[in-house]
Design a protein around this motif. Structure first.
Motif, short mmCIF file in Angstrom:
data_model
loop_
_atom_site.label_atom_id
_atom_site.label_comp_id
_atom_site.label_asym_id
_atom_site.label_seq_id
_atom_site.Cartn_x
_atom_site.Cartn_y
_atom_site.Cartn_z
N THR B 115 -36.56 89.23 22.52
CA THR B 115 -35.56 89.02 22.67
C THR B 115 -35.11 90.09 20.86
O THR B 115 -34.55 91.17 21.11
CB THR B 115 -34.99 87.78 22.16
OG1 THR B 115 -35.52 87.68 23.71
CG2 THR B 115 -33.73 87.78 21.82
N LYS B 116 -36.07 90.08 20.37
CA LYS B 116 -36.29 90.74 18.69
C LYS B 116 -36.59 92.07 18.43
O LYS B 116 -35.38 92.37 17.85
CB LYS B 116 -37.92 89.92 18.24
CG LYS B 116 -37.81 88.62 16.65
CD LYS B 116 -37.79 89.11 15.62
CE LYS B 116 -37.48 87.87 14.86
NZ LYS B 116 -36.36 86.88 15.08
N LEU B 119 -33.15 93.25 19.95
CA LEU B 119 -31.75 93.62 18.67
C LEU B 119 -32.52 94.37 17.64
O LEU B 119 -31.32 95.00 16.69
CB LEU B 119 -32.43 91.50 17.92
CG LEU B 119 -31.01 91.88 16.52
CD1 LEU B 119 -30.29 91.66 17.16
CD2 LEU B 119 -31.60 90.18 15.77
N VAL B 122 -31.30 97.71 19.04
CA VAL B 122 -29.68 98.32 19.44
C VAL B 122 -29.71 98.52 18.19
O VAL B 122 -28.52 99.80 17.25
CB VAL B 122 -28.53 96.88 19.38
CG1 VAL B 122 -27.55 97.44 18.97
CG2 VAL B 122 -28.77 96.75 21.00
N VAL B 187 -28.26 101.68 23.91
CA VAL B 187 -26.94 100.27 23.29
C VAL B 187 -27.09 99.92 24.08
O VAL B 187 -26.86 98.39 24.27
CB VAL B 187 -26.47 101.44 22.51
CG1 VAL B 187 -25.49 100.35 21.28
CG2 VAL B 187 -27.70 102.17 20.96
N TRP B 188 -25.48 100.35 24.94
CA TRP B 188 -25.38 100.06 26.15
C TRP B 188 -26.28 99.13 26.93
O TRP B 188 -26.17 97.16 27.74
CB TRP B 188 -24.87 100.50 27.15
CG TRP B 188 -23.28 100.80 26.41
CD1 TRP B 188 -23.00 101.20 25.34
CD2 TRP B 188 -21.99 101.89 27.82
NE1 TRP B 188 -21.94 101.68 25.55
CE2 TRP B 188 -21.42 102.52 26.29
CE3 TRP B 188 -22.94 102.26 28.95
CZ2 TRP B 188 -20.79 103.17 27.12
CZ3 TRP B 188 -21.35 103.38 28.94
CH2 TRP B 188 -20.55 103.69 28.35
N THR B 191 -27.67 95.85 24.67
CA THR B 191 -26.75 94.73 24.45
C THR B 191 -26.32 94.17 25.97
O THR B 191 -26.46 92.71 25.63
CB THR B 191 -25.51 95.66 24.25
OG1 THR B 191 -25.77 96.56 22.92
CG2 THR B 191 -24.33 94.75 23.68
N PHE B 192 -26.59 94.94 26.78
CA PHE B 192 -25.59 94.04 28.08
C PHE B 192 -27.34 93.20 28.34
O PHE B 192 -27.13 91.42 29.16
CB PHE B 192 -25.84 94.89 29.47
CG PHE B 192 -25.62 94.16 30.63
CD1 PHE B 192 -24.73 93.87 30.92
CD2 PHE B 192 -26.46 93.80 31.94
CE1 PHE B 192 -23.76 92.95 32.19
CE2 PHE B 192 -26.36 93.62 32.96
CZ PHE B 192 -24.69 93.46 33.34
N LEU B 194 -29.16 91.56 26.20
CA LEU B 194 -28.93 90.66 25.58
C LEU B 194 -27.63 89.21 25.86
O LEU B 194 -28.36 88.01 25.67
CB LEU B 194 -28.53 90.85 23.93
CG LEU B 194 -30.04 91.05 23.08
CD1 LEU B 194 -29.10 92.14 22.07
CD2 LEU B 194 -30.55 90.35 22.38
N HIS B 195 -26.81 90.22 26.27
CA HIS B 195 -25.51 89.24 27.05
C HIS B 195 -26.14 87.87 28.29
O HIS B 195 -25.73 87.27 28.20
CB HIS B 195 -24.86 90.57 27.21
CG HIS B 195 -23.26 89.44 27.86
ND1 HIS B 195 -22.97 89.65 29.14
CD2 HIS B 195 -22.21 88.70 27.31
CE1 HIS B 195 -21.45 88.67 29.15
NE2 HIS B 195 -21.53 88.43 28.55
N LYS B 197 -28.07 87.23 28.93
CA LYS B 197 -30.25 86.00 28.48
C LYS B 197 -28.70 84.52 27.47
O LYS B 197 -29.51 83.62 27.69
CB LYS B 197 -30.90 86.61 26.86
CG LYS B 197 -31.64 87.24 27.48
CD LYS B 197 -32.47 87.86 26.26
CE LYS B 197 -33.90 88.57 27.03
NZ LYS B 197 -35.19 88.60 26.29
N ILE B 198 -27.81 84.93 27.56
CA ILE B 198 -27.05 84.12 26.78
C ILE B 198 -26.35 82.97 27.77
O ILE B 198 -25.86 83.58 29.39
CB ILE B 198 -26.03 84.25 26.23
CG1 ILE B 198 -25.89 84.99 25.14
CG2 ILE B 198 -24.66 82.46 26.02
CD1 ILE B 198 -25.21 86.03 24.25
N PRO B 199 -26.25 81.41 27.56
CA PRO B 199 -26.31 80.38 29.26
C PRO B 199 -25.05 80.96 28.97
O PRO B 199 -24.51 80.51 28.23
CB PRO B 199 -26.75 79.61 28.59
CG PRO B 199 -27.05 79.62 27.27
CD PRO B 199 -27.46 81.06 26.86
#
Lengths: 200, 200
Positions: B115-116, B119, B122, B187-188, B191-192, B194-195, B197-199
């Motif tokens: 995750t780090k 970020l 990006v 970048v896409w 970001t995707f 990362l997105h 991983k959001i519950p």
């Protein structure tokens, strides 16, 4: 009837959320922070719009007429394909910026969709950044030849004659560079906010 | 020894994760998917490196000597500040790409930090995209003048004389444009991921 209904609704709305939060997991939900993010987002997007518009206007009104003895010479932005591309790209960026400013405002009103919006903002911001950066480069490269000339190809400098025109070009380049920096900040901000939503 | 060690490592790697997952919360964790992402990431980053290196090499070896009657004319990339900026920018991008390829490979081995890394990838990819896009624009704008000339400023076209040089420039521009597209995709992709991983 109506006046007794509304307080009752507010009561239930206030009473329903707390039990699940405190009872099961004890995690503090972060919706207010995301609203704060979107306020910064709206401000940055509006600045991108303002910078793009300024950039386009400054280069479009840069026409300069010079009398060189009997001859009349005119410098206009559309004499160079590079500046035409620059105006087109910055116009697209300005239009995009004002549309996404409105989209970002809509998220402040309805925060439910914020994650989806963040993702799409990054996807599109990156494209517009590429467009603005390349346009700034293109116009900058040509402006540099106009300012310094190139003795190897025997391209004469034109800024000694068309000083006002070149000042406008430099102004437009500075504001479009500013717009590029803002777009980078927007991508950083959106990605960071997405990252913050990931549970540790 | 080596042949018995490796299967043992794979066994522990497969056996360790399940207990904590199933025991406490029963949620299905997605680590294997992130590994798959980082494989694509490594491939794209290596392609950015290859494209940047090709671009720099093609324009650096583009020197052309032409005999115009008694005169000898030489076209080299460092006769134009735009092409010098192009080579510098693409060199930085190539170096960045090979370093982040290694960083991305390290995440495949130690997925804990993914995750780090996403970020920071990006954050940096966006900067390098801006650099490569602006360099492509700068060199492209000057190359266009070389190809078409500009009658308003009386800048003569040079590609009719230096055909081989201009072919090299076009090749370098095409590969740097390809590198820009890859950086947008990177970048896409980050970001995707990362997105995801959001519950929900």
């Amino acid at each position: 009837m109506g006046s007794t209904d509304k307080p009752a609704d507010l009561e239930t709305a206030k009473e329903v959320p707390p039990p699940p939060k405190g009872a099961a997991y004890g995690s503090t939900p972060p919706p207010p922070k995301h609203d704060y993010f979107f306020v910064v987002d709206v401000v940055l997007r509006f600045l991108v719009f303002a910078a793009s518009l300024t950039s386009v206007l400054v280069i479009v009104i840069s026409k300069q007429t010079v009398h060189l003895g009997p001859r009349i010479s005119v410098a206009k932005f559309n004499h160079s394909p590079a500046f035409i591309y620059f105006v087109a790209a910055l116009s697209v960026a300005g239009l995009y910026a004002i549309l996404t400013t409105l989209a970002s405002l809509s998220v402040i009103w309805k925060p439910i969709l914020s994650t989806k919006f963040l993702l799409h903002f990054v996807f599109l911001d990156v494209l517009v950044l590429g467009l603005v950066a390349s346009a700034t480069g293109t116009a900058g490269g040509v402006a540099y030849i106009g300012y310094k000339g190139n003795e190897h190809t025997q391209w004469q400098k034109v800024c000694s004659t068309f000083d006002k025109f070149c000042q406008h070009v430099v102004g437009a380049l500075a504001t479009s560079l500013f717009a590029s920096v803002l777009l980078v900040l927007l991508v950083w901000l959106s990605t960071f906010t997405l990252h913050r939503k990931i549970p540790k």
